[in-house]
Design a protein around this motif. Structure first.
Motif, mmCIF file in Angstrom:
data_model
loop_
_atom_site.group_PDB
_atom_site.id
_atom_site.type_symbol
_atom_site.label_atom_id
_atom_site.label_comp_id
_atom_site.label_asym_id
_atom_site.label_seq_id
_atom_site.Cartn_x
_atom_site.Cartn_y
_atom_site.Cartn_z
ATOM 1 N N ILE A 207 -6.394 -1.307 -5.699
ATOM 2 C CA ILE A 207 -7.926 -0.622 -5.210
ATOM 3 C C ILE A 207 -7.357 0.688 -4.214
ATOM 4 O O ILE A 207 -6.172 1.038 -4.304
ATOM 5 C CB ILE A 207 -7.859 -1.245 -4.483
ATOM 6 N N LEU A 208 -8.391 1.455 -4.370
ATOM 7 C CA LEU A 208 -7.682 2.536 -4.012
ATOM 8 C C LEU A 208 -9.389 3.105 -2.850
ATOM 9 O O LEU A 208 -9.582 3.086 -2.914
ATOM 10 C CB LEU A 208 -7.971 4.441 -5.218
ATOM 11 N N GLY A 209 -8.140 3.486 -1.497
ATOM 12 C CA GLY A 209 -8.485 3.589 -0.386
ATOM 13 C C GLY A 209 -9.000 5.800 -0.770
ATOM 14 O O GLY A 209 -7.626 5.861 -0.692
ATOM 15 N N ALA A 210 -10.006 5.785 0.179
ATOM 16 C CA ALA A 210 -9.921 7.305 0.276
ATOM 17 C C ALA A 210 -10.294 7.508 1.276
ATOM 18 O O ALA A 210 -11.338 6.919 2.263
ATOM 19 C CB ALA A 210 -10.624 8.685 -0.333
ATOM 20 N N LEU B 266 -3.419 4.069 -1.758
ATOM 21 C CA LEU B 266 -3.366 2.771 -3.103
ATOM 22 C C LEU B 266 -2.365 1.147 -2.619
ATOM 23 O O LEU B 266 -2.033 0.772 -2.392
ATOM 24 C CB LEU B 266 -2.728 3.164 -4.500
ATOM 25 N N SER B 267 -3.642 0.394 -2.680
ATOM 26 C CA SER B 267 -3.321 -1.022 -2.140
ATOM 27 C C SER B 267 -2.665 -1.285 -3.758
ATOM 28 O O SER B 267 -3.673 -2.173 -4.414
ATOM 29 C CB SER B 267 -3.905 -1.579 -1.794
ATOM 30 N N TRP B 268 -2.005 -2.652 -4.001
ATOM 31 C CA TRP B 268 -1.293 -2.738 -5.560
ATOM 32 C C TRP B 268 -1.278 -4.051 -5.211
ATOM 33 O O TRP B 268 -0.115 -4.330 -4.384
ATOM 34 C CB TRP B 268 -0.156 -2.102 -6.543
ATOM 35 N N THR C 193 0.970 -1.505 0.181
ATOM 36 C CA THR C 193 0.170 0.238 0.056
ATOM 37 C C THR C 193 1.267 0.976 0.030
ATOM 38 O O THR C 193 1.887 1.533 0.936
ATOM 39 C CB THR C 193 -1.308 0.299 1.013
ATOM 40 N N ASN C 194 0.577 2.331 -1.175
ATOM 41 C CA ASN C 194 1.485 3.521 -1.058
ATOM 42 C C ASN C 194 0.050 4.404 -0.431
ATOM 43 O O ASN C 194 -1.191 4.264 -1.261
ATOM 44 C CB ASN C 194 2.027 3.793 -2.263
#
Length: 474
Positions: free
Chosen positions: A416-419, A443-445, A278-279
């Motif tokens: 997947i993007l987390g906000a 951002l998890s990748w 995750t970044n």
């Protein structure tokens, strides 16, 4: 009139979990007839017209597909009854047999109860029923069903401490190929048995309920390997310890909702089999938020930040196509369409509706469609097609709070993007500090597909789009 299963997406052989009408029932148009449950959602099949049910062609446990016959409806009965006066309240000598007209059942919008209701109610409706075989629970069930969640259980171990098996990681492909009926499959799910590892004693090797119990017994006696089968990649998960929590103080026990039961194994699989990284990044949305508020004063459609996030993500996915792909063996499937899923919080649990063709829609159209999908999710009315085909997912906690988190990738997607919630912070402008509204992004990748440099570039590009919405037009 024949009532058949409508378009339910790509699903086939979907089990019937509830039959809501019976022959002789008078029903209104759009009144639900049966409830189906796929591996992602529960859906009702509505009546196309008002009338009287002449025949019900399915029962609980049957499997249906698009075009399968559900019931036969005497629509002409509606015309003959149209001039009749409204039905008076029934007297004790005239029980209300089965009048369902205009009265949609309400059981489907409430969370599951820990105990089943009686088989039939006074107004003729059929309570939810499931063919359960749970001999192990007979020693702990109470004679009077509890009507609310929880309840005093200080002297009783939690009901799920009784089953002999811990939750297992099941080989879904082998489970689906196993020769077994719907009732046996449901029993196996409840006991955590992988049907792919059980032997059948029925005709042509069909697995029976007795075979499931025999497999459980063999595991308990050590004759078979533990039911927690290794997940893909050779990862074996040990079962959690069994603890009688009631020994230490009062407890409440609450059942998982149907959505939680369905989604749980998939989330576990995704977490343990995908190498997540995750970044985090902060996007300056000061100007974007001012534009959004001004936009909401000019037109009726309420524009949320999610609509801008979706539009920005599509642009980022087009620039970095590996994030819009899926991994199949030693091949990468890069998709040339952009369907964005978004996590929706509902009383029954988390679901992910999908906005199709997001690249072809403007912010206003995206805002309108996501609002409609979210409303359907809250009401439990999403169809399977509403939750299929996503290429990238957004999980937004902005309306709740938080700073950063690690969203779980929604396989077969690779990111997947987390906000989280935007906050005003002092930001150095080069000469002084200025208050700016900063949006935390997570951002998890999948590290098998994306590397750290690519993820950093994706996040930086996305933050730049949100900082200056004009860039989305380029």
């Amino acid at each position: 009139m024949d009532v058949k299963v409508p378009d339910i997406g790509d699903f086939k052989d979907v089990p019937v979990i509830e039959v809501l009408v019976k022959p002789g029932d008078q029903i209104a148009a759009e009144a639900p007839l049966v409830t189906l449950e796929s591996d992602k959602a529960t859906m009702e099949v509505p009546s196309p017209a008002a009338g009287v049910v002449r025949e019900v062609a399915v029962k609980v446990g049957d499997k249906v597909s698009e075009g399968s016959l559900i019931a036969r409806l005497d629509a002409k009965e509606r015309e003959s009854r149209s001039g009749a006066k409204p039905q008076e309240p029934a007297t004790p000598e005239q029980p209300v047999a089965a009048s369902r007209a205009g009265t949609p059942p309400v059981e489907h919008v409430e969370p599951e109860k820990p105990f089943r209701e009686a088989p039939a109610k006074a107004d003729g409706r059929q309570a939810p029923s499931v063919d359960r075989a749970e001999p192990q629970k007979s020693s702990v069930e109470q004679p009077t069903p509890r009507k609310e969640y929880g309840g005093p259980t200080a002297t009783i171990p939690p009901p799920w401490d009784e089953p002999p098996l811990a939750p297992a990681v099941i080989d879904e492909e082998a489970f689906q190929k196993a020769h077994a009926g719907p009732g046996v499959r449901k029993l196996a799910r409840e006991l955590g048995v992988d049907l792919g590892r059980a032997s059948g004693s029925g005709p042509k090797g069909r697995i029976l309920a007795g075979d499931v119990y025999k497999f459980v017994k063999s595991v308990m006696t050590g004759a078979a390997a533990p039911a927690a089968a290794p997940a893909p990649g050779g990862l074996a998960v040990a079962p959690p310890p069994k603890v009688d929590f009631a020994k230490f103080g009062p407890i409440d026990t609450k059942p998982l909702t149907r959505i939680q039961k369905i989604a749980g194994p998939g989330l576990h699989r995704n977490w343990v089999t995908i190498p997540h990284v995750t970044n985090h990044e902060d996007a300056d949305i000061t100007d974007l938020e001012a534009f959004r508020l001004a936009l909401n004063k000019e037109q009726e459609v309420k524009v949320t930040l999610l609509a801008f996030l979706m539009k920005a993500c599509v642009a980022a996915l087009q620039k970095f196509p590996n994030f819009n792909s899926s991994l199949e063996g030693d091949h990468l499937v890069v998709k040339k369409y952009w369907n964005i899923g978004f996590a929706a919080d509902t009383p029954q649990g988390l679901v992910v509706p999908v906005l199709k063709d997001a690249d072809k829609k403007g912010v206003l159209a995206i805002a309108k469609e996501t609002a409609e999908l979210a409303a359907k999710a809250r009401d439990g009315k999403l169809s399977p097609g509403d939750m299929q085909g996503s290429t990238f997912t957004i999980s937004s906690l902005g309306g709740i709070g938080g700073t950063y988190f690690t969203p779980i990738i929604n396989a077969p997607e690779v990111a997947i993007l987390g906000a989280s919630r935007a906050q005003m912070r002092p930001v150095w402008s080069g000469s002084d500090f200025k208050p700016r509204l900063m949006l935390p992004l997570s951002l998890s990748w999948d590290h098998r597909v994306v590397d750290g440099a690519g993820a950093a570039r994706f996040n930086t590009f996305l933050a730049g789009l949100l900082g200056d919405a004009r860039r989305m037009l380029l």
